[in-house]
Scaffold this motif. Structure first.
Motif, PDB file in Angstrom:
ATOM      1  N   LEU A 143       0.817  -1.207   0.000  1.00  0.00           N
ATOM      2  CA  LEU A 143       0.000   0.000   0.000  1.00  0.00           C
ATOM      3  C   LEU A 143       0.856   1.264   0.000  1.00  0.00           C
ATOM      4  O   LEU A 143       0.482   2.276  -0.612  1.00  0.00           O
ATOM      5  CB  LEU A 143      -0.930   0.002   1.217  1.00  0.00           C
ATOM      6  CG  LEU A 143      -2.239  -0.788   1.081  1.00  0.00           C
ATOM      7  CD1 LEU A 143      -2.967  -0.823   2.418  1.00  0.00           C
ATOM      8  CD2 LEU A 143      -3.125  -0.181   0.008  1.00  0.00           C
ATOM      9  N   LEU A 144       1.985   1.223   0.661  1.00  0.00           N
ATOM     10  CA  LEU A 144       2.852   2.400   0.728  1.00  0.00           C
ATOM     11  C   LEU A 144       3.550   2.676  -0.601  1.00  0.00           C
ATOM     12  O   LEU A 144       3.858   3.826  -0.919  1.00  0.00           O
ATOM     13  CB  LEU A 144       3.887   2.216   1.842  1.00  0.00           C
ATOM     14  CG  LEU A 144       3.352   2.249   3.277  1.00  0.00           C
ATOM     15  CD1 LEU A 144       4.474   1.940   4.272  1.00  0.00           C
ATOM     16  CD2 LEU A 144       2.725   3.606   3.582  1.00  0.00           C
ATOM     17  N   PHE A 145       3.822   1.635  -1.370  1.00  0.00           N
ATOM     18  CA  PHE A 145       4.497   1.793  -2.662  1.00  0.00           C
ATOM     19  C   PHE A 145       3.635   1.144  -3.752  1.00  0.00           C
ATOM     20  O   PHE A 145       3.998   0.099  -4.310  1.00  0.00           O
ATOM     21  CB  PHE A 145       5.889   1.153  -2.617  1.00  0.00           C
ATOM     22  CG  PHE A 145       6.780   1.723  -1.546  1.00  0.00           C
ATOM     23  CD1 PHE A 145       7.498   2.887  -1.769  1.00  0.00           C
ATOM     24  CD2 PHE A 145       6.880   1.094  -0.308  1.00  0.00           C
ATOM     25  CE1 PHE A 145       8.320   3.411  -0.784  1.00  0.00           C
ATOM     26  CE2 PHE A 145       7.697   1.606   0.683  1.00  0.00           C
ATOM     27  CZ  PHE A 145       8.413   2.775   0.450  1.00  0.00           C
ATOM     28  N   PRO A 146       2.516   1.752  -4.073  1.00  0.00           N
ATOM     29  CA  PRO A 146       1.558   1.110  -4.993  1.00  0.00           C
ATOM     30  C   PRO A 146       2.037   1.034  -6.440  1.00  0.00           C
ATOM     31  O   PRO A 146       1.502   0.231  -7.207  1.00  0.00           O
ATOM     32  CB  PRO A 146       0.318   2.000  -4.869  1.00  0.00           C
ATOM     33  CG  PRO A 146       0.848   3.332  -4.467  1.00  0.00           C
ATOM     34  CD  PRO A 146       2.031   3.054  -3.596  1.00  0.00           C
ATOM     35  N   GLN A 147       3.018   1.801  -6.835  1.00  0.00           N
ATOM     36  CA  GLN A 147       3.465   1.812  -8.224  1.00  0.00           C
ATOM     37  C   GLN A 147       4.736   0.994  -8.447  1.00  0.00           C
ATOM     38  O   GLN A 147       5.296   1.043  -9.545  1.00  0.00           O
ATOM     39  CB  GLN A 147       3.710   3.258  -8.672  1.00  0.00           C
ATOM     40  CG  GLN A 147       2.476   4.139  -8.629  1.00  0.00           C
ATOM     41  CD  GLN A 147       1.343   3.593  -9.494  1.00  0.00           C
ATOM     42  OE1 GLN A 147       1.573   3.090 -10.594  1.00  0.00           O
ATOM     43  NE2 GLN A 147       0.116   3.691  -8.996  1.00  0.00           N
ATOM     44  N   SER A 148       5.178   0.258  -7.462  1.00  0.00           N
ATOM     45  CA  SER A 148       6.407  -0.525  -7.593  1.00  0.00           C
ATOM     46  C   SER A 148       6.064  -1.993  -7.780  1.00  0.00           C
ATOM     47  O   SER A 148       5.474  -2.621  -6.890  1.00  0.00           O
ATOM     48  CB  SER A 148       7.291  -0.332  -6.354  1.00  0.00           C
ATOM     49  OG  SER A 148       8.408  -1.183  -6.401  1.00  0.00           O
ATOM     50  N   ILE A 149       6.449  -2.546  -8.922  1.00  0.00           N
ATOM     51  CA  ILE A 149       6.204  -3.960  -9.183  1.00  0.00           C
ATOM     52  C   ILE A 149       7.114  -4.836  -8.330  1.00  0.00           C
ATOM     53  O   ILE A 149       6.740  -5.949  -7.938  1.00  0.00           O
ATOM     54  CB  ILE A 149       6.388  -4.269 -10.688  1.00  0.00           C
ATOM     55  CG1 ILE A 149       5.985  -5.719 -10.992  1.00  0.00           C
ATOM     56  CG2 ILE A 149       7.821  -3.992 -11.095  1.00  0.00           C
ATOM     57  CD1 ILE A 149       4.562  -6.040 -10.721  1.00  0.00           C
ATOM     58  N   VAL A 150       8.312  -4.327  -8.011  1.00  0.00           N
ATOM     59  CA  VAL A 150       9.227  -5.093  -7.163  1.00  0.00           C
ATOM     60  C   VAL A 150       8.646  -5.239  -5.755  1.00  0.00           C
ATOM     61  O   VAL A 150       8.660  -6.330  -5.168  1.00  0.00           O
ATOM     62  CB  VAL A 150      10.608  -4.415  -7.116  1.00  0.00           C
ATOM     63  CG1 VAL A 150      11.522  -5.152  -6.138  1.00  0.00           C
ATOM     64  CG2 VAL A 150      11.235  -4.377  -8.506  1.00  0.00           C
ATOM     65  N   VAL A 151       8.121  -4.138  -5.227  1.00  0.00           N
ATOM     66  CA  VAL A 151       7.504  -4.181  -3.895  1.00  0.00           C
ATOM     67  C   VAL A 151       6.277  -5.092  -3.912  1.00  0.00           C
ATOM     68  O   VAL A 151       6.023  -5.819  -2.948  1.00  0.00           O
ATOM     69  CB  VAL A 151       7.143  -2.763  -3.433  1.00  0.00           C
ATOM     70  CG1 VAL A 151       6.316  -2.809  -2.144  1.00  0.00           C
ATOM     71  CG2 VAL A 151       8.397  -1.933  -3.228  1.00  0.00           C
ATOM     72  N   LEU A 152       5.547  -5.060  -5.013  1.00  0.00           N
ATOM     73  CA  LEU A 152       4.373  -5.916  -5.112  1.00  0.00           C
ATOM     74  C   LEU A 152       4.770  -7.392  -5.096  1.00  0.00           C
ATOM     75  O   LEU A 152       4.109  -8.216  -4.445  1.00  0.00           O
ATOM     76  CB  LEU A 152       3.594  -5.592  -6.378  1.00  0.00           C
ATOM     77  CG  LEU A 152       2.307  -6.385  -6.595  1.00  0.00           C
ATOM     78  CD1 LEU A 152       1.343  -6.181  -5.425  1.00  0.00           C
ATOM     79  CD2 LEU A 152       1.654  -5.993  -7.920  1.00  0.00           C
TER      80      LEU A 152
END
Length: 245
Positions: A143-152
């Motif tokens: 939720l904090l980094f919604p635009q990062s595919i790596v974080v996802l």
């Protein structure tokens, strides 16, 4: 005189009720029977009196049903909606979104296998607390980094791994808190099944009006709710049962 008295006592001892001689084994048997009739067996008999089983606290059962509802809702909602979430936010194409979904369930499978040896080394409450905190942290990072595919990717793998052992571990904890019966187990499954049906449907109703982020918000809300219910269960004290009315 002493010898005559002793002989008379022995003679009377060996006479039956009709004055007939009675053998020594029969005399011993009669004495043993009389002694047995006089023995007070009220003490040992009390040990075999059937006592009614204690009735489980309905509030405790309701809390565990709520836990299974919240957990199952979070698990299935994440696994079912992560593909659509990824595509809707343009984080990846359909192929990679499918791989991400597989990564979540793969981490879930590995986490459940790892949970088997861990269950023999740690208390169920400890495992549940760590799993829920880990899953909450993983979803919160997404939720904090919604635009990062790596974080996802990292968040999905972490969520799957931490969620894996929650359901079986809660069953173990329930067995230590109460007497598990078929009826109680059926209520647990009703709670889990209700979460599986209701929450993914609710996310679908809110997905278009609010946006794809509602998926992670709902999953996070369910995990936080499960953590709160776990705290209530653990703070219930040592009173596992309610007295019989």
């Amino acid at each position: 005189l002493g010898r005559d008295s002793l002989a008379g006592l022995r003679a009377r001892r060996n006479l039956g009720s009709r004055g007939e001689p009675v053998s020594k084994p029969a005399a011993l048997l009669l004495e043993g029977t009389a002694t047995h009739k006089k023995t007070d067996v009220s003490g040992p008999r009390d040990c075999f009196v059937a006592k009614p089983a204690p009735r489980n606290d309905r509030l405790l059962i309701a809390a565990m049903v709520a836990f299974f509802f919240l957990y199952a809702a979070a698990e299935v909602s994440y696994g079912n909606w992560i593909f659509t979430y990824t595509v809707k936010l343009n984080l990846s194409d359909a192929t990679n979104a499918a791989l991400l979904t597989s990564g979540f369930w793969g981490a879930f499978t590995v986490g459940r296998l790892i949970g088997v040896p861990l269950s023999t080394r740690f208390q169920p409450a400890t495992i549940l607390f760590v799993d829920l905190v880990g899953a909450i942290a993983s979803v919160a990072v997404v939720l904090l980094f919604p635009q990062s595919i790596v974080v996802l990717w990292l968040g999905s793998i972490g969520t799957g791994a931490f969620m894996a052992s929650i359901f079986p571990t809660m069953l173990i904890l329930a067995g230590r808190k109460m007497s598990i019966t078929g009826e109680i187990t059926s209520w647990f499954l009703v709670g889990a099944g209700s979460g599986v049906m209701i929450m993914p449907w609710l996310i679908g109703q809110l997905f278009e009006p609010i946006g794809a982020q509602i998926t992670m918000v709902m999953v996070l809300a369910n995990l936080v709710g499960a953590l709160v219910v776990l705290g209530v269960l653990l703070s219930a004290g040592k009173n596992k049962f309610r007295p019989i009315d």
